[in-house]
Design a protein around this motif. Structure first.
Motif, mmCIF file in Angstrom:
data_model
loop_
_atom_site.group_PDB
_atom_site.id
_atom_site.type_symbol
_atom_site.label_atom_id
_atom_site.label_comp_id
_atom_site.label_asym_id
_atom_site.label_seq_id
_atom_site.Cartn_x
_atom_site.Cartn_y
_atom_site.Cartn_z
ATOM 1 N N ALA A 392 0.833 -1.204 0.000
ATOM 2 C CA ALA A 392 0.000 0.000 0.000
ATOM 3 C C ALA A 392 0.866 1.251 0.000
ATOM 4 N N GLU A 393 0.306 2.316 -0.592
ATOM 5 C CA GLU A 393 0.922 3.641 -0.543
ATOM 6 C C GLU A 393 -0.152 4.616 -0.084
ATOM 7 N N SER A 394 0.226 5.562 0.759
ATOM 8 C CA SER A 394 -0.807 6.448 1.306
ATOM 9 C C SER A 394 -0.203 7.755 1.813
ATOM 10 N N ARG A 395 -1.069 8.785 1.838
ATOM 11 C CA ARG A 395 -0.725 10.059 2.474
ATOM 12 C C ARG A 395 -1.938 10.527 3.256
ATOM 13 N N LEU A 396 -1.698 10.969 4.475
ATOM 14 C CA LEU A 396 -2.805 11.443 5.307
ATOM 15 C C LEU A 396 -3.572 12.562 4.612
ATOM 16 N N GLY A 397 -4.895 12.392 4.582
ATOM 17 C CA GLY A 397 -5.751 13.404 3.966
ATOM 18 C C GLY A 397 -5.819 13.331 2.459
ATOM 19 N N LYS A 398 -5.026 12.445 1.841
ATOM 20 C CA LYS A 398 -4.970 12.374 0.374
ATOM 21 C C LYS A 398 -5.472 11.041 -0.176
ATOM 22 N N GLY A 399 -5.717 10.084 0.705
ATOM 23 C CA GLY A 399 -6.202 8.789 0.232
ATOM 24 C C GLY A 399 -5.128 7.708 0.248
ATOM 25 N N THR A 400 -5.574 6.509 -0.108
ATOM 26 C CA THR A 400 -4.697 5.325 -0.060
ATOM 27 C C THR A 400 -4.856 4.524 -1.335
ATOM 28 N N THR A 401 -3.758 3.919 -1.774
ATOM 29 C CA THR A 401 -3.815 3.009 -2.915
ATOM 30 C C THR A 401 -3.231 1.664 -2.506
ATOM 31 N N PHE A 402 -4.016 0.614 -2.696
ATOM 32 C CA PHE A 402 -3.540 -0.744 -2.480
ATOM 33 C C PHE A 402 -3.200 -1.358 -3.834
#
Length: 409
Positions: A392-402
């Motif tokens: 997974a890649e993610s940034r707070l407030g910006k969403g997540t991609t699995f």
């Protein structure tokens, strides 16, 4: 004498390198030291803490009263000097010693075995005491300083061999205990799931019948109550199913039934299954598939389960009116699926924890939706069973991609 000691040192070292057990090394010492020193009994005790000695093993040409697991506090004993200062201890008249130390239970026991003299050596590994070794005789005045000097030469090797053997023995015992606990866990999960499923099925069937007005009209408050019963039942059913799936995966009891097919079809089926949940939160699910895609071998029920977990997770952590984008791309080696949401995101420190069944990240579902907490752990295991990878890649407030990949071949 030196040749006998050298031979024994060689044998002990050889047995250490061949991973001999504690009992085998102990027997080797007992049988081969008779040419170096006279004894009728040998005992080994190890430190439980700074002042507690625990009898580990004893062998004698007569009966044994001081057996394994006997514990004694040595803080007021002459053995304390053996441990703390690393000095040998010689007692050539144990009956006389017992008159001075009548509370020494270990001395009482070996005297009752017919033992009359004793030589004790510390067992040191890298200068630290791990215990003591006792050489005991049925004769008084049996030991001298010369005996202790001879035995000092081999005590270090004995200590290393026993430390390693004891460690292996303890690990084996721990492993057996873990196997027992794991079996108990499997039995518990099986019993609980069976005993819960039957009444739960009735709860879901009858709550569905009430909601479908099979038994007549309900008031608004009754509808709300029955709806909550139904949703709680569904949550409990999903939790039981996830627990069983996880238990089967960890026990290696999951069989993959692979067939040729296209992963795009599994993605479409999962979107259809999750559409109602997305519609409730006005979340738009977008699908980006290439014009062509390779056929791969997979267990499609398991891949469908993975997609459901990922899409359900995205819906849970995306605010109303948000969107989810699902994409597929491939090369000659792998197909890669991504599930991207516009949700609240995951803190960077929490990303390594999200696939751990025993850890919970700080993010909270936007509507307080409930889950088992095992979905991502199950997804990871199922993908890895297919020789794929998930991350997974993610940034707070910006969403997540699995992302996950599956091999083309």
């Amino acid at each position: 004498m030196e040749n006998k000691i050298e031979f024994l040192l060689f044998k002990i070292t050889e047995d250490i390198n061949h991973g001999k057990s504690f009992n085998e090394i102990f027997d080797l010492v007992y049988e081969n030291l008779k040419g170096v020193i006279q004894y009728n009994r040998i005992g080994i005790a190890t430190l439980k803490d700074s002042t507690i000695l625990v009898a580990r093993k004893a062998r004698s040409d007569g009966y044994i009263i001081l057996g394994n697991d006997f514990e004694e506090d040595i803080k007021d004993s002459s053995l304390k000097n053996v441990i703390e200062k690393g000095e040998p201890r010689i007692i050539n008249d144990l009956e006389d010693y017992l008159k001075k130390k009548p509370d020494s239970l270990s001395t009482q026991k070996i005297v009752s075995e017919g033992i009359k003299s004793n030589l004790t050596l510390p067992l040191l590994v890298k200068g630290k005491p791990i215990g003591v070794i006792f050489f005991s005789s049925r004769n008084k005045n049996n030991y001298s300083e010369k005996d202790s000097e001879y035995l000092k030469l081999i005590a270090g090797h004995i200590a290393i061999s026993f430390e390693r053997a004891i460690l292996i023995e303890d690990l084996m015992k721990t492993n057996e205990r873990l196997k027992e606990l794991n079996q108990m866990k499997d039995e518990f999960i099986s019993i609980v799931s069976h005993d819960l499923r039957s009444p739960l099925t009735n709860i879901l069937i009858f709550s569905d019948m009430f909601l479908m007005k099979t038994f007549g009209e309900l008031t608004e408050k009754q509808k709300e109550a029955v709806y909550m019963i139904n949703r709680s039942g569904i949550h409990l059913r999903d939790l039981i199913n996830d627990l069983l799936d996880l238990a089967k995966i960890e026990a290696g009891k999951i069989d993959l039934h692979k067939l040729k097919g296209k992963i795009g079809d599994a993605i479409k089926e999962s979107i259809n299954a999750m559409q109602f949940n997305a519609h409730e939160k006005e979340i738009d699910i977008k699908l980006n598939l290439p014009e062509t895609e390779p056929e791969i071998n997979a267990d499609w029920l398991k891949i469908f389960q993975v997609m459901n977990n990922l899409i359900s997770n995205a819906i849970k952590f995306t605010h109303e009116g948000g969107s989810i984008s699902i994409s597929l791309r491939y090369d000659k080696d792998n197909v890669e699926v991504s599930v991207q949401d516009t949700g609240q995101g995951i803190a960077e420190d929490d990303i390594p924890l999200i696939f751990d069944k025993f850890r919970q990240v700080k993010s909270k579902a936007t509507r307080g939706e409930k889950g088992s907490g095992f979905g991502l752990a199950i997804a990871k295991n199922l993908i890895e069973l297919h020789s794929g990878k998930i991350w997974a890649e993610s940034r707070l407030g910006k969403g997540t991609t699995f992302y996950f990949t599956l091999p083309v071949k």
